[in-house]
Design a protein around this motif. Sequence first.
Motif, PDB file in Angstrom:
ATOM      1  N   LEU A   1       0.820  -1.210   0.000  1.00 51.58           N
ATOM      2  CA  LEU A   1       0.000   0.000   0.000  1.00 51.58           C
ATOM      3  C   LEU A   1       0.856   1.263   0.000  1.00 51.58           C
ATOM      4  CD1 LEU A   1      -2.618  -1.109   2.688  1.00 51.58           C
ATOM      5  CD2 LEU A   1      -2.906  -1.140   0.196  1.00 51.58           C
ATOM      6  N   PHE A   2       2.070   1.177   0.542  1.00 53.36           N
ATOM      7  CA  PHE A   2       2.964   2.329   0.659  1.00 53.36           C
ATOM      8  C   PHE A   2       4.360   1.973   0.143  1.00 53.36           C
ATOM      9  CE2 PHE A   2      -0.117   2.817   4.106  1.00 53.36           C
ATOM     10  CZ  PHE A   2      -0.534   4.130   3.949  1.00 53.36           C
ATOM     11  N   THR A   3       5.035   2.968  -0.382  1.00 53.10           N
ATOM     12  CA  THR A   3       6.493   2.880  -0.554  1.00 53.10           C
ATOM     13  C   THR A   3       7.107   3.670   0.582  1.00 53.10           C
ATOM     14  OG1 THR A   3       6.535   4.842  -1.977  1.00 53.10           O
ATOM     15  CG2 THR A   3       6.318   2.685  -3.058  1.00 53.10           C
ATOM     16  N   ARG A   4       8.205   3.210   1.133  1.00 55.87           N
ATOM     17  CA  ARG A   4       8.783   3.811   2.327  1.00 55.87           C
ATOM     18  C   ARG A   4      10.249   4.150   2.096  1.00 55.87           C
ATOM     19  NH1 ARG A   4       5.292  -0.328   3.296  1.00 55.87           N
ATOM     20  NH2 ARG A   4       3.924  -0.262   5.125  1.00 55.87           N
ATOM     21  N   ASP A   5      10.660   5.336   2.585  1.00 55.02           N
ATOM     22  CA  ASP A   5      12.079   5.619   2.730  1.00 55.02           C
ATOM     23  C   ASP A   5      12.253   6.311   4.073  1.00 55.02           C
ATOM     24  OD1 ASP A   5      11.576   8.402   2.461  1.00 55.02           O
ATOM     25  OD2 ASP A   5      11.730   8.258   0.288  1.00 55.02           O
ATOM     26  N   LYS A   6      13.431   6.785   4.359  1.00 52.31           N
ATOM     27  CA  LYS A   6      13.695   7.307   5.702  1.00 52.31           C
ATOM     28  C   LYS A   6      12.932   8.598   5.974  1.00 52.31           C
ATOM     29  CE  LYS A   6      18.278   5.258   6.165  1.00 52.31           C
ATOM     30  NZ  LYS A   6      19.717   5.510   6.383  1.00 52.31           N
ATOM     31  N   ARG A   7      12.610   9.361   4.939  1.00 54.11           N
ATOM     32  CA  ARG A   7      11.999  10.672   5.135  1.00 54.11           C
ATOM     33  C   ARG A   7      10.484  10.680   5.003  1.00 54.11           C
ATOM     34  NH1 ARG A   7      16.059  14.928   2.052  1.00 54.11           N
ATOM     35  NH2 ARG A   7      17.939  14.450   3.295  1.00 54.11           N
ATOM     36  N   ARG A   8       9.924   9.805   4.184  1.00 54.13           N
ATOM     37  CA  ARG A   8       8.493   9.901   3.937  1.00 54.13           C
ATOM     38  C   ARG A   8       7.945   8.581   3.407  1.00 54.13           C
ATOM     39  NH1 ARG A   8       7.881  13.445  -1.665  1.00 54.13           N
ATOM     40  NH2 ARG A   8       9.226  12.139  -2.947  1.00 54.13           N
ATOM     41  N   VAL A   9       6.614   8.508   3.370  1.00 52.93           N
ATOM     42  CA  VAL A   9       5.940   7.367   2.748  1.00 52.93           C
ATOM     43  C   VAL A   9       5.066   7.899   1.622  1.00 52.93           C
ATOM     44  CG1 VAL A   9       5.943   5.948   4.833  1.00 52.93           C
ATOM     45  CG2 VAL A   9       3.998   7.454   4.368  1.00 52.93           C
ATOM     46  N   GLN A  10       4.847   7.093   0.610  1.00 55.56           N
ATOM     47  CA  GLN A  10       3.980   7.437  -0.510  1.00 55.56           C
ATOM     48  C   GLN A  10       3.034   6.276  -0.779  1.00 55.56           C
ATOM     49  OE1 GLN A  10       3.731  10.283  -2.294  1.00 55.56           O
ATOM     50  NE2 GLN A  10       5.286  11.307  -1.047  1.00 55.56           N
ATOM     51  N   LEU A  11       1.838   6.600  -1.257  1.00 54.99           N
ATOM     52  CA  LEU A  11       0.895   5.558  -1.647  1.00 54.99           C
ATOM     53  C   LEU A  11       1.330   4.932  -2.963  1.00 54.99           C
ATOM     54  CD1 LEU A  11      -2.530   7.278  -0.891  1.00 54.99           C
ATOM     55  CD2 LEU A  11      -1.690   5.195   0.196  1.00 54.99           C
ATOM     56  N   THR A  12       1.230   3.627  -3.022  1.00 56.73           N
ATOM     57  CA  THR A  12       1.395   2.939  -4.298  1.00 56.73           C
ATOM     58  C   THR A  12       0.108   3.090  -5.095  1.00 56.73           C
ATOM     59  OG1 THR A  12       0.523   0.861  -3.466  1.00 56.73           O
ATOM     60  CG2 THR A  12       2.900   1.240  -3.178  1.00 56.73           C
ATOM     61  N   PRO A  13       0.108   2.766  -6.379  1.00 57.39           N
ATOM     62  CA  PRO A  13      -1.164   2.794  -7.126  1.00 57.39           C
ATOM     63  C   PRO A  13      -2.242   1.958  -6.458  1.00 57.39           C
ATOM     64  CG  PRO A  13       0.676   2.644  -8.640  1.00 57.39           C
ATOM     65  CD  PRO A  13       1.272   2.504  -7.267  1.00 57.39           C
ATOM     66  N   ALA A  14      -1.867   0.777  -5.943  1.00 58.36           N
ATOM     67  CA  ALA A  14      -2.852  -0.061  -5.238  1.00 58.36           C
ATOM     68  C   ALA A  14      -3.322   0.619  -3.953  1.00 58.36           C
ATOM     69  CB  ALA A  14      -2.251  -1.425  -4.928  1.00 58.36           C
ATOM     70  N   GLY A  15      -2.368   1.307  -3.267  1.00 58.16           N
ATOM     71  CA  GLY A  15      -2.730   2.020  -2.049  1.00 58.16           C
ATOM     72  C   GLY A  15      -3.706   3.150  -2.320  1.00 58.16           C
ATOM     73  N   GLY A  16      -3.480   3.893  -3.427  1.00 57.80           N
ATOM     74  CA  GLY A  16      -4.399   4.960  -3.792  1.00 57.80           C
ATOM     75  C   GLY A  16      -5.782   4.433  -4.116  1.00 57.80           C
ATOM     76  N   GLU A  17      -5.825   3.302  -4.825  1.00 52.29           N
ATOM     77  CA  GLU A  17      -7.114   2.688  -5.159  1.00 52.29           C
ATOM     78  C   GLU A  17      -7.834   2.214  -3.900  1.00 52.29           C
ATOM     79  OE1 GLU A  17      -8.834  -1.106  -7.769  1.00 52.29           O
ATOM     80  OE2 GLU A  17      -6.721  -0.498  -7.942  1.00 52.29           O
ATOM     81  N   PHE A  18      -7.069   1.606  -2.988  1.00 52.35           N
ATOM     82  CA  PHE A  18      -7.669   1.100  -1.758  1.00 52.35           C
ATOM     83  C   PHE A  18      -8.186   2.255  -0.903  1.00 52.35           C
ATOM     84  CE2 PHE A  18      -7.281  -0.952   2.553  1.00 52.35           C
ATOM     85  CZ  PHE A  18      -8.294  -1.879   2.358  1.00 52.35           C
ATOM     86  N   ARG A  19      -7.460   3.381  -0.901  1.00 54.61           N
ATOM     87  CA  ARG A  19      -7.907   4.523  -0.107  1.00 54.61           C
ATOM     88  C   ARG A  19      -9.257   5.040  -0.601  1.00 54.61           C
ATOM     89  NH1 ARG A  19      -6.086  10.813   0.332  1.00 54.61           N
ATOM     90  NH2 ARG A  19      -7.166  11.204   2.310  1.00 54.61           N
ATOM     91  N   GLU A  20      -9.447   5.117  -1.920  1.00 54.35           N
ATOM     92  CA  GLU A  20     -10.715   5.589  -2.469  1.00 54.35           C
ATOM     93  C   GLU A  20     -11.870   4.672  -2.073  1.00 54.35           C
ATOM     94  OE1 GLU A  20     -11.241   8.535  -3.947  1.00 54.35           O
ATOM     95  OE2 GLU A  20      -9.148   8.830  -3.342  1.00 54.35           O
ATOM     96  N   MET A  21     -11.592   3.390  -1.919  1.00 48.83           N
ATOM     97  CA  MET A  21     -12.634   2.455  -1.498  1.00 48.83           C
ATOM     98  C   MET A  21     -12.894   2.539  -0.001  1.00 48.83           C
ATOM     99  SD  MET A  21     -11.937  -0.958  -3.823  1.00 48.83           S
ATOM    100  CE  MET A  21     -10.166  -1.073  -3.518  1.00 48.83           C
TER     101      MET A  21
END
Length: 300
Positions: free
Chosen positions: A56-76
């Motif tokens: 659902l997320f991509t992660r690095d030391k500074r921040r997280v971002q939604l993956t395409p699947a994460g964005g789709e899941f959030r809308e649902m």
Amino acid sequence: MKRSLHLALPSIDSLIVFEQAAHFLSFTKAGQHLGLTQSAVSRQMIDLEALLQVALFTRDKRRVQLTPAGGEFREMVRPIVRDLRSATLRMRFRQAQTGVLNLSVAASFCNLWLIPRLPRYYRDEAAPRVNVTPHVGAVRFGDGQFDAAIVNADRPPPDCESIRLLDIELAPYGATALLAELKAGRLQDLPRIPALDLREGEGAWLTYLSQVGLPHIPVDYVGSNSMLWVNHEAALAGLGIALLPSHFVEREVTQGRLVRLHPATFSIGRSYYYCWPSHQAKSEAVQHLGNWLKDSLVES
């Protein structure tokens, strides 16, 4: 089967945490908003991803971002979380409002009679609080939105208890400034005064003039309105004279803003009724308001 289906569903907590993490794009800020540590949010998201078998997320030391699947899941998920919050708040509000009466009121009665008198009603410290919603047309109690209503009808509403409050009887009123400008002050001056028609009382002017022995006086209609309240405002503005209930214009007559042109009244065959469901959980509050309405109308 039921057990395996249950195990396949994420918890409500994990959906709320996910929605906040997706909103802030920060596990730390989501945790602060929810009263959780950053590590607790991170663990919930790892478990959710494992359950869904998708990142659902991509992660690095500074921040997280939604993956395409994460964005789709959030809308649902977003409407599910929103509806859950709304349902919870509604139930809490319902519990807190057990002593408050939710009242639907015919718009003209609401604006011209009830609202100006509510301060007097609240002088009684024991008076139940009233949430007022104006309406036009019929009222249905089935959805539980309203505890009682005041309606404009030709007969008592079916399937509920009711009290007849006021028969709608009309008399002609005009703005003092308009009548002075036209040098008019009697109903016989109607040919020189524009008249406001009321669609609800179709043919009311012609019937009224016939009733008072002036059937041949011509009427110069300046407009036709659907509600007594609109005719009231138009008459006050000096657009023309209108047939209005005397109970609705007491203040304006006392202030000298409106003048009555003839003592006779005309009934349009409708009344205002105070009504409520037969089995009303707030019966004490309903009766208290009903008694005040009856007493106030008798006094006026």
